[in-house]
Design a protein around this motif. Structure first.
Motif, PDB file in Angstrom:
ATOM      1  N   ASN A   2     -10.521  -1.574  14.365  1.00 49.04           N
ATOM      2  CA  ASN A   2     -10.079  -2.588  15.327  1.00 49.04           C
ATOM      3  C   ASN A   2     -10.969  -2.617  16.565  1.00 49.04           C
ATOM      4  O   ASN A   2     -11.214  -3.686  17.130  1.00 49.04           O
ATOM      5  CB  ASN A   2      -8.620  -2.369  15.725  1.00 49.04           C
ATOM      6  CG  ASN A   2      -7.669  -2.696  14.593  1.00 49.04           C
ATOM      7  OD1 ASN A   2      -8.013  -3.443  13.674  1.00 49.04           O
ATOM      8  ND2 ASN A   2      -6.478  -2.133  14.638  1.00 49.04           N
ATOM      9  N   ILE A   5     -14.173  -4.626  15.835  1.00 49.59           N
ATOM     10  CA  ILE A   5     -13.925  -6.075  15.850  1.00 49.59           C
ATOM     11  C   ILE A   5     -13.657  -6.564  17.273  1.00 49.59           C
ATOM     12  O   ILE A   5     -14.172  -7.615  17.675  1.00 49.59           O
ATOM     13  CB  ILE A   5     -12.764  -6.444  14.896  1.00 49.59           C
ATOM     14  CG1 ILE A   5     -13.105  -6.022  13.449  1.00 49.59           C
ATOM     15  CG2 ILE A   5     -12.431  -7.924  14.984  1.00 49.59           C
ATOM     16  CD1 ILE A   5     -14.412  -6.568  12.898  1.00 49.59           C
ATOM     17  N   SER A   6     -12.907  -5.801  18.056  1.00 48.14           N
ATOM     18  CA  SER A   6     -12.667  -6.188  19.455  1.00 48.14           C
ATOM     19  C   SER A   6     -13.971  -6.264  20.234  1.00 48.14           C
ATOM     20  O   SER A   6     -14.176  -7.188  21.030  1.00 48.14           O
ATOM     21  CB  SER A   6     -11.728  -5.184  20.132  1.00 48.14           C
ATOM     22  OG  SER A   6     -10.454  -5.258  19.579  1.00 48.14           O
ATOM     23  N   ASN A   9     -15.726  -9.388  19.141  1.00 43.62           N
ATOM     24  CA  ASN A   9     -15.015 -10.568  19.640  1.00 43.62           C
ATOM     25  C   ASN A   9     -15.202 -10.760  21.142  1.00 43.62           C
ATOM     26  O   ASN A   9     -15.109 -11.883  21.634  1.00 43.62           O
ATOM     27  CB  ASN A   9     -13.535 -10.513  19.285  1.00 43.62           C
ATOM     28  CG  ASN A   9     -13.265 -10.988  17.878  1.00 43.62           C
ATOM     29  OD1 ASN A   9     -13.994 -11.814  17.330  1.00 43.62           O
ATOM     30  ND2 ASN A   9     -12.224 -10.462  17.272  1.00 43.62           N
ATOM     31  N   ASN A  10     -15.448  -9.674  21.879  1.00 43.95           N
ATOM     32  CA  ASN A  10     -15.735  -9.805  23.314  1.00 43.95           C
ATOM     33  C   ASN A  10     -17.109 -10.419  23.551  1.00 43.95           C
ATOM     34  O   ASN A  10     -17.364 -10.977  24.605  1.00 43.95           O
ATOM     35  CB  ASN A  10     -15.636  -8.446  24.017  1.00 43.95           C
ATOM     36  CG  ASN A  10     -14.207  -8.029  24.247  1.00 43.95           C
ATOM     37  OD1 ASN A  10     -13.310  -8.856  24.353  1.00 43.95           O
ATOM     38  ND2 ASN A  10     -13.975  -6.733  24.326  1.00 43.95           N
ATOM     39  N   GLN A  13     -16.406 -14.790  19.791  1.00 39.68           N
ATOM     40  CA  GLN A  13     -15.162 -14.881  19.024  1.00 39.68           C
ATOM     41  C   GLN A  13     -15.489 -15.222  17.572  1.00 39.68           C
ATOM     42  O   GLN A  13     -16.027 -16.283  17.275  1.00 39.68           O
ATOM     43  CB  GLN A  13     -14.241 -15.943  19.639  1.00 39.68           C
ATOM     44  CG  GLN A  13     -12.835 -15.915  19.106  1.00 39.68           C
ATOM     45  CD  GLN A  13     -12.089 -14.635  19.462  1.00 39.68           C
ATOM     46  OE1 GLN A  13     -12.159 -14.152  20.568  1.00 39.68           O
ATOM     47  NE2 GLN A  13     -11.375 -14.079  18.500  1.00 39.68           N
ATOM     48  N   LEU A  14     -15.141 -14.299  16.676  1.00 37.89           N
ATOM     49  CA  LEU A  14     -15.452 -14.472  15.244  1.00 37.89           C
ATOM     50  C   LEU A  14     -14.258 -15.048  14.501  1.00 37.89           C
ATOM     51  O   LEU A  14     -13.110 -14.729  14.813  1.00 37.89           O
ATOM     52  CB  LEU A  14     -15.829 -13.121  14.632  1.00 37.89           C
ATOM     53  CG  LEU A  14     -17.017 -12.398  15.251  1.00 37.89           C
ATOM     54  CD1 LEU A  14     -17.189 -11.019  14.627  1.00 37.89           C
ATOM     55  CD2 LEU A  14     -18.286 -13.214  15.114  1.00 37.89           C
ATOM     56  N   SER A  15     -14.537 -15.855  13.509  1.00 34.78           N
ATOM     57  CA  SER A  15     -13.478 -16.407  12.668  1.00 34.78           C
ATOM     58  C   SER A  15     -12.910 -15.307  11.770  1.00 34.78           C
ATOM     59  O   SER A  15     -13.564 -14.280  11.536  1.00 34.78           O
ATOM     60  CB  SER A  15     -14.031 -17.548  11.812  1.00 34.78           C
ATOM     61  OG  SER A  15     -14.974 -17.033  10.879  1.00 34.78           O
ATOM     62  N   LYS A  16     -11.719 -15.529  11.237  1.00 40.71           N
ATOM     63  CA  LYS A  16     -11.100 -14.546  10.360  1.00 40.71           C
ATOM     64  C   LYS A  16     -11.948 -14.256   9.117  1.00 40.71           C
ATOM     65  O   LYS A  16     -12.119 -13.085   8.756  1.00 40.71           O
ATOM     66  CB  LYS A  16      -9.686 -14.965   9.955  1.00 40.71           C
ATOM     67  CG  LYS A  16      -9.013 -13.891   9.084  1.00 40.71           C
ATOM     68  CD  LYS A  16      -7.570 -14.151   8.852  1.00 40.71           C
ATOM     69  CE  LYS A  16      -6.883 -13.129   7.986  1.00 40.71           C
ATOM     70  NZ  LYS A  16      -7.631 -12.102   7.337  1.00 40.71           N
ATOM     71  N   VAL A  19     -14.673 -11.944  10.266  1.00 40.86           N
ATOM     72  CA  VAL A  19     -14.104 -10.618  10.558  1.00 40.86           C
ATOM     73  C   VAL A  19     -13.894  -9.853   9.260  1.00 40.86           C
ATOM     74  O   VAL A  19     -14.241  -8.667   9.152  1.00 40.86           O
ATOM     75  CB  VAL A  19     -12.789 -10.744  11.360  1.00 40.86           C
ATOM     76  CG1 VAL A  19     -12.024  -9.423  11.377  1.00 40.86           C
ATOM     77  CG2 VAL A  19     -13.073 -11.216  12.780  1.00 40.86           C
ATOM     78  N   GLU A 119     -22.267 -17.175  12.412  1.00 42.86           N
ATOM     79  CA  GLU A 119     -21.612 -16.358  13.436  1.00 42.86           C
ATOM     80  C   GLU A 119     -22.271 -14.990  13.539  1.00 42.86           C
ATOM     81  O   GLU A 119     -22.524 -14.497  14.645  1.00 42.86           O
ATOM     82  CB  GLU A 119     -20.125 -16.184  13.125  1.00 42.86           C
ATOM     83  CG  GLU A 119     -19.290 -17.418  13.320  1.00 42.86           C
ATOM     84  CD  GLU A 119     -17.848 -17.162  12.927  1.00 42.86           C
ATOM     85  OE1 GLU A 119     -17.022 -16.979  13.842  1.00 42.86           O
ATOM     86  OE2 GLU A 119     -17.563 -17.117  11.710  1.00 42.86           O
ATOM     87  N   LEU A 123     -24.263 -13.513  16.675  1.00 44.94           N
ATOM     88  CA  LEU A 123     -23.841 -12.228  17.241  1.00 44.94           C
ATOM     89  C   LEU A 123     -25.029 -11.279  17.345  1.00 44.94           C
ATOM     90  O   LEU A 123     -25.241 -10.638  18.379  1.00 44.94           O
ATOM     91  CB  LEU A 123     -22.733 -11.615  16.371  1.00 44.94           C
ATOM     92  CG  LEU A 123     -22.184 -10.269  16.819  1.00 44.94           C
ATOM     93  CD1 LEU A 123     -21.453 -10.392  18.159  1.00 44.94           C
ATOM     94  CD2 LEU A 123     -21.232  -9.718  15.757  1.00 44.94           C
TER      95      LEU A 123
END
Length: 190
Positions: A2, A5-6, A9-10, A13-16, A19, A119, A123
């Motif tokens: 987690n 991913i956090s 995402n900071n 913002q990644l799509s599901k 992720v 994405e 990133l």
């Protein structure tokens, strides 16, 4: 996972679906204090998310003197990006200064995913740009600022590092001797 991913995402913002793909790339691991994520002369194959701990990137000159190029403090990405993209032996070793929890991934798999996922490509670009800016900032500081100002910046950027690692590593990062660092610290407490 987690925290990985956090962290991403900071940045972006990644799509599901992205992720879920990223979760399949990273596996948990540890580095004990003194262990290398990558040593000089090795071929880099992985990057890692540093979830906890401190890692240094360093090199040794021809006279055997160590220079700490940078410190990595969790949460961040570690890995020899230059060796990864150049596919050449690594020049700057990365060693754990404390026990570390990491999540590592194959760089080749990340490259493959980047080719088909915008994405992930974006990133990667943002992270690479961030490290470029950080390296340039450090180069400018080393060239233009005195040791006391560089020490002040280190304290601001890594507020707890002096409690976690030996002073000689901090001196090597600042480009000064441990004795000079001791004098600077003494003058700052007056």
């Amino acid at each position: 996972m987690n925290n990985v991913i956090s962290f991403f995402n900071n940045i972006l913002q990644l799509s599901k679906p992205t992720v879920d793909l990223m979760k399949g790339l990273f596996v948990p691991a540890t580095l004990k204090k003194g262990e290398y994520f990558i040593d000089k002369g090795q071929y880099a194959k992985e990057i890692a998310f540093l979830e906890s701990g401190y890692v240094r990137a360093y090199y040794i000159n021809n006279e055997g003197k160590e220079y700490n190029k940078t410190f990595f403090a969790a949460p961040t990405i570690i890995g020899s990006y230059a060796a990864l993209i150049n596919k050449q032996p690594n020049v700057v070793a990365q060693q754990a200064l404390t026990d570390c929890k990491i999540w590592k991934a194959s760089f080749n798999k990340i490259e493959e995913l980047s080719a088909s996922n915008l994405e992930v490509e974006r990133l990667r670009r943002i992270i690479a740009e961030s490290y470029f800016l950080s390296n340039e900032k450090k180069e400018i500081e080393m060239a233009l600022l005195d040791a006391e100002k560089r020490y002040q910046i280190l304290q601001e950027e890594y507020p707890e590092i002096e409690l976690k690692i030996p002073q000689y590593h901090i001196a090597a990062y600042l480009g000064i001797s441990p004795t000079q660092l001791s004098r600077i610290r003494k003058n700052r407490t007056k």
